[in-house]
Write an enzyme that holds these catalytic residues in place. Sequence first.
Site, short mmCIF file in Angstrom:
data_model
loop_
_atom_site.label_atom_id
_atom_site.label_comp_id
_atom_site.label_asym_id
_atom_site.label_seq_id
_atom_site.Cartn_x
_atom_site.Cartn_y
_atom_site.Cartn_z
N SER A 199 -6.74 9.13 21.16
CA SER A 199 -8.01 9.29 22.09
C SER A 199 -8.91 10.13 21.72
CB SER A 199 -7.34 10.10 23.56
OG SER A 199 -8.38 10.48 24.29
N TYR B 94 -2.31 17.00 27.06
CA TYR B 94 -2.62 15.54 26.53
C TYR B 94 -3.63 15.75 25.25
CZ TYR B 94 -4.53 10.89 26.27
OH TYR B 94 -4.67 9.69 25.74
#
Length: 245
Positions: A140, A163
Amino acid sequence: MKSALVTGANKSIGLEVARQLAQTGVYVYLGSRDLEKGKQAIEKLKEEGITNVEVIQLDVTNDESVKKARTEIGKKTKTLDILINNAGIYGGYPQTALDATIDQFKETYDANVYSAVRLTQAFIDLLKKSPEPRIVNVTSSQGSITLHSDPAYKYYDYKGAVYLSSKAALNMYTVVLAYELKDTAFKVNAVCPGYTKTDFNGHRGTGTLEDAGKRIVKYALIDKDGPTGKFFSEENNPETGEVPW
C-alpha cells in the site's frame, strides 16, 4: 502454460487478480484459507468460462498449511512462474501509536509480513525453475515513509501505526529480496492496488477491482527488461507508477 499462486484469492482483489491472470492463459492456483469459499470462487470463475484455475487450501499465517500447499502444488507442477503475496489484514482498532496493542501488531505482521516470507521461502525452489520468475508483494502507498512524512500527501492524516508499519516492513523485505535475486531472472516488486472499494475498507474505497487487478497483473507479467526492486502505486503516480519508499 505459465502458472501462478495467488494468496487470499477467494474474494476481492485477490479473486480479480486470479481472474485476470487466468484470462491471459496463466494456470492459477487460488489460495484460500477457507476451502469452501475457495471452491465457491472457482465455481464463479468457471461460470464465466474460466477453467484454468484450481483452489488450494492455504492459511498464510500457518506454517503447516503453507508446507501442505507447497506439497500439493509440487505434485501438480515442477515449476511456479508467479507468486503474488496478496493476503493481508488491516489490524483492527485502535491504530494509534500509543493505544494499539502488541497482539494487534503481532497478528497484523503475521498476516502482512511474515506470510510473504513464509510463501517466498516455501516456493522459491519452484520459482527458481521458471525461466521468468516473478514475485509481487501487494502493498500500500500507506506504507511509504516518505509520503507519510509529507503534509501535502493526500492521505497524510490517515495514520495507522499497525497497518502502515506492516506495509513499510513488507516494502523493506521486497527491497532485500530483490537485491538478493538481482543477478537472476527474478523480478520482485511491491505493488499498491490503490484505494479500492472492498470489504477490507468497508467499501469506502474509490477505485475498482478491475483497475486494482490490472495494476498487480501488470507486474506479474513484466518481461525480462522490466523493473525489479521497485515500489509502484499508479494511483499516486499515474505517469510512471513508481513512488518513494
